[in-house]
Design a protein around this motif. Structure first.
Motif, PDB file in Angstrom:
ATOM      1  N   SER A   1       0.544  -1.127   0.129  1.00  0.00           N
ATOM      2  CA  SER A   1      -0.145   0.077  -0.057  1.00  0.00           C
ATOM      3  C   SER A   1       0.765   1.163   0.059  1.00  0.00           C
ATOM      4  O   SER A   1       2.069   1.222   0.624  1.00  0.00           O
ATOM      5  N   THR A   2       0.338   2.347  -0.785  1.00  0.00           N
ATOM      6  CA  THR A   2       1.028   3.586  -0.541  1.00  0.00           C
ATOM      7  C   THR A   2       0.006   4.736  -0.863  1.00  0.00           C
ATOM      8  O   THR A   2      -0.986   4.517  -1.089  1.00  0.00           O
ATOM      9  N   THR A   3       0.200   6.110  -0.469  1.00  0.00           N
ATOM     10  CA  THR A   3      -0.497   7.026  -0.579  1.00  0.00           C
ATOM     11  C   THR A   3      -0.024   7.811  -2.061  1.00  0.00           C
ATOM     12  O   THR A   3       1.199   8.335  -1.984  1.00  0.00           O
ATOM     13  N   LEU A   4      -0.925   7.965  -3.004  1.00  0.00           N
ATOM     14  CA  LEU A   4      -0.557   8.852  -4.060  1.00  0.00           C
ATOM     15  C   LEU A   4      -1.628  10.185  -4.052  1.00  0.00           C
ATOM     16  O   LEU A   4      -2.319  10.437  -3.079  1.00  0.00           O
ATOM     17  N   HIS A   5      -1.405  10.828  -5.034  1.00  0.00           N
ATOM     18  CA  HIS A   5      -1.926  12.192  -5.220  1.00  0.00           C
ATOM     19  C   HIS A   5      -3.566  11.548  -5.241  1.00  0.00           C
ATOM     20  O   HIS A   5      -4.575  12.694  -5.191  1.00  0.00           O
TER      21      HIS A   5
ATOM     22  N   LYS B   1      -3.491   3.874  -2.425  1.00  0.00           N
ATOM     23  CA  LYS B   1      -3.416   2.486  -3.306  1.00  0.00           C
ATOM     24  C   LYS B   1      -3.029   1.209  -2.542  1.00  0.00           C
ATOM     25  O   LYS B   1      -2.080   1.433  -1.738  1.00  0.00           O
ATOM     26  N   VAL B   2      -3.872   0.138  -2.744  1.00  0.00           N
ATOM     27  CA  VAL B   2      -3.477  -1.125  -2.170  1.00  0.00           C
ATOM     28  C   VAL B   2      -3.577  -2.254  -2.949  1.00  0.00           C
ATOM     29  O   VAL B   2      -4.546  -2.216  -4.102  1.00  0.00           O
ATOM     30  N   LYS B   3      -2.620  -2.888  -3.082  1.00  0.00           N
ATOM     31  CA  LYS B   3      -2.703  -4.271  -3.969  1.00  0.00           C
ATOM     32  C   LYS B   3      -2.981  -5.538  -3.090  1.00  0.00           C
ATOM     33  O   LYS B   3      -2.562  -5.561  -1.944  1.00  0.00           O
TER      34      LYS B   3
ATOM     35  N   ILE C   1      -7.772   1.776  -5.446  1.00  0.00           N
ATOM     36  CA  ILE C   1      -7.712   3.073  -5.162  1.00  0.00           C
ATOM     37  C   ILE C   1      -8.682   3.765  -4.722  1.00  0.00           C
ATOM     38  O   ILE C   1      -9.867   3.850  -5.508  1.00  0.00           O
ATOM     39  N   ASN C   2      -9.086   4.162  -3.409  1.00  0.00           N
ATOM     40  CA  ASN C   2     -10.156   4.753  -2.867  1.00  0.00           C
ATOM     41  C   ASN C   2     -11.484   4.056  -3.178  1.00  0.00           C
ATOM     42  O   ASN C   2     -12.334   4.537  -3.629  1.00  0.00           O
TER      43      ASN C   2
END
Length: 53
Positions: A22-26, A30-32, A45-46
């Motif tokens: 998981s990471t935070t994008l603009h 985002k989660v796999k 994503i969201n």
């Protein structure tokens, strides 16, 4: 966010998917997710996921 998610796998049926990354994008979070029994995975994503495409 939880580490597990109930989701439909096209090969295995309904399974408990596990969060692989998981990471935070603009765009948002985002989660796999990956099925534990096969190689199927999808990105979310969201609350919008790539499995519906």
């Amino acid at each position: 966010m939880s580490q597990e998610l109930e989701h439909e796998c096209p090969e295995c049926g309904v399974k408990t998917f596990y969060r692989a990354a998981s990471t935070t994008l603009h765009l948002g979070k985002k989660v796999k997710w990956h099925c534990p029994d096969c190689e199927y995975g999808f990105v979310q994503i969201n609350d919008i996921d790539s499995s519906a495409a």
